[in-house]
Design a protein around this motif. Structure first.
Motif, PDB file in Angstrom:
ATOM      1  N   VAL A  72       0.818  -1.217   0.000  1.00 37.86           N
ATOM      2  CA  VAL A  72       0.000   0.000   0.000  1.00 37.86           C
ATOM      3  C   VAL A  72       0.857   1.275   0.000  1.00 37.86           C
ATOM      4  O   VAL A  72       0.465   2.285  -0.576  1.00 37.86           O
ATOM      5  N   TYR A  73       2.027   1.218   0.640  1.00 34.29           N
ATOM      6  CA  TYR A  73       2.939   2.366   0.583  1.00 34.29           C
ATOM      7  C   TYR A  73       3.445   2.554  -0.848  1.00 34.29           C
ATOM      8  O   TYR A  73       3.541   3.669  -1.355  1.00 34.29           O
ATOM      9  N   GLY A 133       0.794   4.087  -2.830  1.00 37.53           N
ATOM     10  CA  GLY A 133       0.663   5.484  -2.425  1.00 37.53           C
ATOM     11  C   GLY A 133       1.698   6.358  -3.112  1.00 37.53           C
ATOM     12  O   GLY A 133       1.383   7.461  -3.579  1.00 37.53           O
ATOM     13  N   ILE A 134       2.934   5.869  -3.187  1.00 35.89           N
ATOM     14  CA  ILE A 134       3.990   6.631  -3.875  1.00 35.89           C
ATOM     15  C   ILE A 134       3.709   6.691  -5.373  1.00 35.89           C
ATOM     16  O   ILE A 134       4.000   7.690  -6.033  1.00 35.89           O
ATOM     17  N   GLY A 144       0.783   7.088  -6.674  1.00 42.66           N
ATOM     18  CA  GLY A 144      -0.132   8.221  -6.809  1.00 42.66           C
ATOM     19  C   GLY A 144       0.605   9.553  -6.729  1.00 42.66           C
ATOM     20  O   GLY A 144       0.318  10.487  -7.471  1.00 42.66           O
ATOM     21  N   LEU A 145       1.589   9.623  -5.825  1.00 39.61           N
ATOM     22  CA  LEU A 145       2.367  10.858  -5.661  1.00 39.61           C
ATOM     23  C   LEU A 145       3.157  11.199  -6.923  1.00 39.61           C
ATOM     24  O   LEU A 145       3.137  12.337  -7.396  1.00 39.61           O
ATOM     25  N   GLN A 146       3.840  10.202  -7.502  1.00 38.00           N
ATOM     26  CA  GLN A 146       4.612  10.495  -8.719  1.00 38.00           C
ATOM     27  C   GLN A 146       3.679  10.829  -9.884  1.00 38.00           C
ATOM     28  O   GLN A 146       4.051  11.571 -10.787  1.00 38.00           O
ATOM     29  N   ALA A 203       1.020  12.704  -9.621  1.00 40.06           N
ATOM     30  CA  ALA A 203       0.746  14.141  -9.485  1.00 40.06           C
ATOM     31  C   ALA A 203       1.921  14.967 -10.010  1.00 40.06           C
ATOM     32  O   ALA A 203       1.724  15.926 -10.767  1.00 40.06           O
ATOM     33  N   ASP A 211      -2.626   5.156  10.314  1.00 38.20           N
ATOM     34  CA  ASP A 211      -1.209   4.999   9.955  1.00 38.20           C
ATOM     35  C   ASP A 211      -0.745   6.368   9.455  1.00 38.20           C
ATOM     36  O   ASP A 211      -1.017   6.749   8.315  1.00 38.20           O
ATOM     37  N   LEU A 271       1.332   6.838   6.166  1.00 35.36           N
ATOM     38  CA  LEU A 271       0.501   6.591   4.987  1.00 35.36           C
ATOM     39  C   LEU A 271      -0.449   7.763   4.744  1.00 35.36           C
ATOM     40  O   LEU A 271      -0.597   8.239   3.613  1.00 35.36           O
ATOM     41  N   LEU A 309       1.474  10.547   3.272  1.00 39.57           N
ATOM     42  CA  LEU A 309       1.777  10.287   1.864  1.00 39.57           C
ATOM     43  C   LEU A 309       0.587  10.656   0.969  1.00 39.57           C
ATOM     44  O   LEU A 309       0.745  11.321  -0.060  1.00 39.57           O
ATOM     45  N   PHE A 310      -0.606  10.242   1.389  1.00 35.81           N
ATOM     46  CA  PHE A 310      -1.803  10.575   0.609  1.00 35.81           C
ATOM     47  C   PHE A 310      -2.053  12.087   0.607  1.00 35.81           C
ATOM     48  O   PHE A 310      -2.408  12.660  -0.425  1.00 35.81           O
ATOM     49  N   THR A 345       0.272  13.850  -1.672  1.00 38.02           N
ATOM     50  CA  THR A 345      -0.175  13.665  -3.053  1.00 38.02           C
ATOM     51  C   THR A 345      -1.259  14.682  -3.406  1.00 38.02           C
ATOM     52  O   THR A 345      -1.227  15.302  -4.466  1.00 38.02           O
ATOM     53  N   ALA A 386      -6.524   1.556   2.380  1.00 42.39           N
ATOM     54  CA  ALA A 386      -5.227   0.892   2.235  1.00 42.39           C
ATOM     55  C   ALA A 386      -4.988  -0.125   3.348  1.00 42.39           C
ATOM     56  O   ALA A 386      -4.313  -1.131   3.154  1.00 42.39           O
ATOM     57  N   LEU A 387      -5.544   0.156   4.533  1.00 43.01           N
ATOM     58  CA  LEU A 387      -5.304  -0.727   5.679  1.00 43.01           C
ATOM     59  C   LEU A 387      -6.397  -1.773   5.854  1.00 43.01           C
ATOM     60  O   LEU A 387      -6.385  -2.532   6.820  1.00 43.01           O
TER      61      LEU A 387
END
Lengths: 162, 162
Positions: A74-75, A78-79, A81-83, A85, B5, B8, B11-12, B15, B66-67
């Motif tokens: 899930v991390y 998540g990353i 999604g960040l890249q 953007a 978390d 996490l 991170l979201f 984003t 995610a969790l």
């Protein structure tokens, strides 16, 4: 043996093309032709070709990660999604606003998030991590190019309205 | 009892802010003040306030998803990435290029991906789905506003260079 989940792959690829559409909205223009660029600037046709290849690779890598069942998955997503953007962001700033320095900041964000994603993907699935190596290389090259253009054009903050 | 978390969630949220930074790069300008807008156009200050609230809600919702350990969770996170790209895209097209019709197409993409995300989040975690209801409502309102502005300004394709 890895069975690909096509709907998931299509979803990741659609995300890439949505992000990449800014390259069609904001692409090389007269301003870009005119500013000082290093000799190792690639021809314009190389950019969409490179991105198309990278989008295929990273979408397949993300599909592998998503199906891994790994606890850190899930991390990694998540990353992803960040890249996405940062990927969407660069072209409007560089080609749309002609702000070379701010585009460089966005590109550093993209680069850092791509490296973080590659490390994260590697930890989840080694093949997925390796599939991102071309993206890391391209990101490094793009950073060097943006940096060089920034150094070569110190006094062109707002040529859009000139 | 839901333990958040924080890395996490951060991170979201990062984003969201990266996507939302296009609203700072490409925001209300003289052109926007001049074009015809409906009476129910909100004041400019409402936009960042609304987005800040929505970003908090959707980041918390994504963290819950995610969790969850739900088998459909990876599709939900994939759609999260897709709406991130559309979210980043709209401001540069509308405020950067002043292309109302193309911005409407991007907004339809955002709207559709937000509805798909809300349904997907709901299936994975009911609370996460409910947390996206304000985003769906805001997306619907934004669509109506963009549509109305598009109808009211049929002949303003390229006022940027005027």
């Amino acid at each position: 043996m890895f069975m690909i989940d096509w709907p998931l792959f299509a979803l990741f690829l659609a995300t890439c093309f949505t992000a990449g559409s800014t390259g069609a909205f904001f692409g090389p223009d007269e301003w870009y032709e005119r500013i000082s660029k290093p000799a190792w600037t690639p021809p314009n046709w190389l950019f969409p070709t490179a991105w198309f290849t990278l989008y295929l690779l990273m979408s397949y890598a993300a599909t592998r990660v998503a199906l891994s069942g790994h606890p850190e998955m899930v991390y990694a997503l998540g990353i992803w999604g960040l890249q996405t953007a940062f990927n969407t962001l660069w072209s409007p700033i560089f080609f749309g606003q002609h702000k070379i320095g701010k585009a460089l900041v966005a590109l550093i964000g993209l680069w850092a998030s791509v490296i973080a994603m590659a490390i994260s993907f590697w930890r989840v699935d080694m093949v997925a991590g390796l599939l991102l190596v071309p993206y890391v290389i391209w990101g490094t090259y793009a950073f060097a190019l943006n940096f060089s253009i920034w150094r070569r054009n110190p006094d062109t903050p707002q040529m859009a309205g000139a």
